[in-house]
Write a protein that holds these residues in place. Structure first.
Motif, short mmCIF file in Angstrom:
data_model
loop_
_atom_site.label_atom_id
_atom_site.label_comp_id
_atom_site.label_asym_id
_atom_site.label_seq_id
_atom_site.Cartn_x
_atom_site.Cartn_y
_atom_site.Cartn_z
N ILE A 1 -67.44 88.03 -8.28
CA ILE A 1 -66.96 87.73 -9.73
C ILE A 1 -66.46 88.53 -9.80
O ILE A 1 -66.96 89.49 -10.12
N THR A 2 -65.10 88.85 -10.22
CA THR A 2 -64.89 89.88 -11.02
C THR A 2 -64.16 90.18 -12.01
O THR A 2 -63.11 89.95 -11.65
N ASN A 3 -64.58 91.25 -13.09
CA ASN A 3 -63.79 90.84 -14.36
C ASN A 3 -63.40 89.84 -14.85
O ASN A 3 -62.03 89.96 -15.26
N VAL A 4 -63.82 88.77 -15.16
CA VAL A 4 -62.99 87.64 -14.69
C VAL A 4 -63.19 87.42 -17.07
O VAL A 4 -64.46 88.23 -16.81
N ASN A 5 -62.42 86.99 -17.28
CA ASN A 5 -61.95 86.86 -18.86
C ASN A 5 -61.82 85.33 -18.84
O ASN A 5 -60.89 84.45 -18.08
N LYS A 6 -62.03 84.98 -19.72
CA LYS A 6 -61.51 83.01 -20.27
C LYS A 6 -61.65 82.76 -21.65
O LYS A 6 -63.06 83.42 -22.56
N SER A 7 -61.10 82.08 -22.44
CA SER A 7 -60.84 82.72 -24.12
C SER A 7 -60.37 80.72 -24.22
O SER A 7 -59.19 80.25 -23.03
N PHE A 8 -61.13 80.15 -25.21
CA PHE A 8 -60.30 79.47 -25.47
C PHE A 8 -59.82 79.71 -27.23
O PHE A 8 -60.43 79.17 -28.14
N ARG B 1 -58.96 81.45 -29.99
CA ARG B 1 -59.00 82.77 -30.44
C ARG B 1 -61.07 83.44 -29.90
O ARG B 1 -61.62 84.51 -30.47
N PHE B 2 -61.98 81.31 -29.03
CA PHE B 2 -63.35 82.17 -28.96
C PHE B 2 -63.11 83.05 -27.74
O PHE B 2 -62.70 81.93 -26.44
N PRO B 3 -63.76 84.48 -26.86
CA PRO B 3 -63.95 84.89 -26.03
C PRO B 3 -65.33 83.81 -25.04
O PRO B 3 -66.00 84.53 -25.47
N ALA B 4 -64.93 83.24 -24.65
CA ALA B 4 -66.06 82.15 -23.57
C ALA B 4 -66.68 83.31 -22.34
O ALA B 4 -67.60 83.46 -22.25
N LEU B 5 -65.98 84.21 -21.67
CA LEU B 5 -66.42 84.69 -21.46
C LEU B 5 -65.09 86.78 -21.39
O LEU B 5 -64.26 86.47 -21.11
N ASN B 6 -66.27 87.34 -21.40
CA ASN B 6 -65.47 88.21 -21.79
C ASN B 6 -65.65 89.95 -20.47
O ASN B 6 -66.63 90.72 -20.30
N GLY C 1 -72.97 78.29 -25.51
CA GLY C 1 -72.45 79.15 -26.11
C GLY C 1 -72.37 80.51 -25.26
O GLY C 1 -71.66 81.46 -25.63
N SER C 2 -72.85 80.54 -24.49
CA SER C 2 -73.06 82.12 -23.69
C SER C 2 -71.97 81.70 -22.36
O SER C 2 -71.76 83.66 -22.21
N GLY C 3 -71.91 81.26 -21.96
CA GLY C 3 -70.43 81.25 -20.94
C GLY C 3 -70.86 81.09 -19.90
O GLY C 3 -69.62 80.70 -18.67
N LYS C 4 -71.88 79.80 -19.38
CA LYS C 4 -72.39 79.78 -18.00
C LYS C 4 -71.46 78.67 -17.96
O LYS C 4 -71.53 78.92 -16.46
N THR C 5 -71.39 77.54 -18.44
CA THR C 5 -70.78 76.57 -17.57
C THR C 5 -69.01 76.65 -17.71
O THR C 5 -69.02 76.13 -16.72
N THR C 6 -68.81 77.77 -18.07
CA THR C 6 -67.15 78.11 -18.33
C THR C 6 -67.39 79.00 -17.30
O THR C 6 -66.29 78.38 -16.18
N LEU C 7 -67.92 79.65 -16.11
CA LEU C 7 -67.94 80.41 -15.56
C LEU C 7 -67.94 79.64 -14.29
O LEU C 7 -67.10 79.92 -13.08
N LEU C 8 -69.05 78.63 -13.97
CA LEU C 8 -69.03 78.15 -13.34
C LEU C 8 -67.89 76.64 -12.70
O LEU C 8 -67.60 76.41 -11.74
N ARG C 9 -67.07 76.37 -14.05
CA ARG C 9 -65.54 75.43 -14.08
C ARG C 9 -64.70 76.59 -13.61
O ARG C 9 -64.14 76.12 -12.80
N ILE C 10 -64.68 77.70 -13.28
CA ILE C 10 -63.69 78.99 -13.10
C ILE C 10 -63.77 78.39 -11.50
O ILE C 10 -62.60 78.62 -10.95
#
Length: 348
Positions: free
Chosen positions: A5-12, A14-19, A38-47
């Protein structure tokens, strides 16, 4: 093959879920993603699974670009916290569902599906429960069926999103041991999301601690616990207490006492904050060095005794001591407390 996993970003919004998240899970590794809500764990898994779309970055499994593949072609088994079993299907039918849903040219024969279901029911130790419906199973049994269903499609990667979160503590402990044994047998690259520190440290080969959409530290459970990279990691991986201190000549001066600072880096001299574990305290007489305190309760259950105290500045603290020490103490006794060792990080 490794999952990179390299430099993955995701925002919902204005909220940055992964930085800018980067991680590497080696072939066959059990990697835990640990962090608060809210730390981004599940968002990363779903990506990784294809259930969310990344705003940027890359996810590769060996030579494959997973982000360029549709969900069905990623070869991923996903287990949810609340099982997501079909209520109108038996355990066996739930397990068979993924195989039966494959395109006709890829679909196993009925005989092959039946044999695979029987094999998986045996693997998850539910040989005799294939004809039961989810409502007829315990929570732990349902989660085993969910795991078997995820394994039925012969995934390359297994993703587990807080799979034991809905279970009681005793069942969780039993399933943790079982899941680790299952992982050893299957050898699948496994990513496990949890907010339970004990769960992550017991199960995983390595743990990635996330905070506010960033990786705070990644390492083996031993590395994280004994060499935390930040105050956040130290505090999140176990009970801890904080005290104002002054760093002077490589020591933390706390309540007038020089205390050893753990860690390879020596913080700069000056005011700072010291962090200590509950088992790092020396209990002394009332007029001894350190903090004055009054005992509220002495709790003798467990491998270590616990001493519940009120400090003279009205702060509360519960320290862990050997039973031999605790048996000499009683509620309302006055004592002194000082940590033997602390950790100090540069103030930010």
């Amino acid at each position: 093959m490794s999952l990179e996993i390299t430099n993955v970003n995701k925002s919902f919004g204005r909220f940055p879920a992964l930085n800018d998240v980067s991680l590497l899970a080696e072939d066959g590794e059990f990697l835990a993603l640990l962090g608060p809500s809210g730390s981004g764990k599940t968002t990363l898994l779903r990506i990784i699974a294809g259930l969310e779309i990344a705003d940027g970055g890359a996810v590769r499994f060996g030579d494959e670009d997973l982000l360029a593949k549709p969900v069905r072609q990623r070869g991923i088994g996903f287990v949810f916290q609340h099982y997501a079993l079909f209520k109108h299907m038996t355990s066996a039918q739930n397990i068979a569902f993924g195989m039966q849903s494959k395109a006709r040219k890829l679909r196993p024969s009925k005989a092959e599906i039946k044999a695979k279901v029987a094999e998986l029911l045996a693997l998850v130790q539910l040989d005799d429960l294939g004809e039961r419906y989810p409502a007829q199973l315990s929570g732990g049994q349902r989660q085993r069926v969910a795991l078997a269903r995820a394994l039925a499609i012969e995934p390359k990667i297994l993703l587990l999103d807080e799979p034991f979160g809905a279970l009681d503590a005793k069942v969780r402990r039993g399933l943790r041991r079982w899941l680790r044994e299952l992982h050893e047998r299957t050898g699948l690259t496994t990513i496990f999301v949890t907010h339970d520190q004990e769960e992550a440290l017991e199960l995983a080969d390595r743990v990635a601690v996330l905070k506010d959409g960033k990786v705070e530290q990644i390492g083996t459970p031993e590395e994280l616990y004994h060499e935390p990279a930040s105050a956040f990691v130290f505090d999140f991986l176990g009970d801890s207490f904080q005290f104002p201190c002054v760093v002077r000549d490589g020591k933390a001066v706390i309540a007038g006492v020089d205390v050893t600072i753990l860690g390879a880096a020596t913080p700069a001299d000056g005011p700072s904050t010291a962090y200590a574990r509950p088992d790092a305290f020396v209990v002394g007489p009332a007029d001894g060095p350190g903090f004055g305190a009054r005992i509220r309760d002495v709790l003798l259950a467990g491998p270590d005794a616990r001493i519940d105290c009120v400090l003279d500045d009205d702060g509360a603290i519960e320290v862990r001591v050997p039973h031999a020490v605790a048996q000499k103490l009683a509620p309302r006794n006055r004592i002194s407390l000082i940590p033997r060792e602390v950790r100090v990080w540069a103030e930010t």
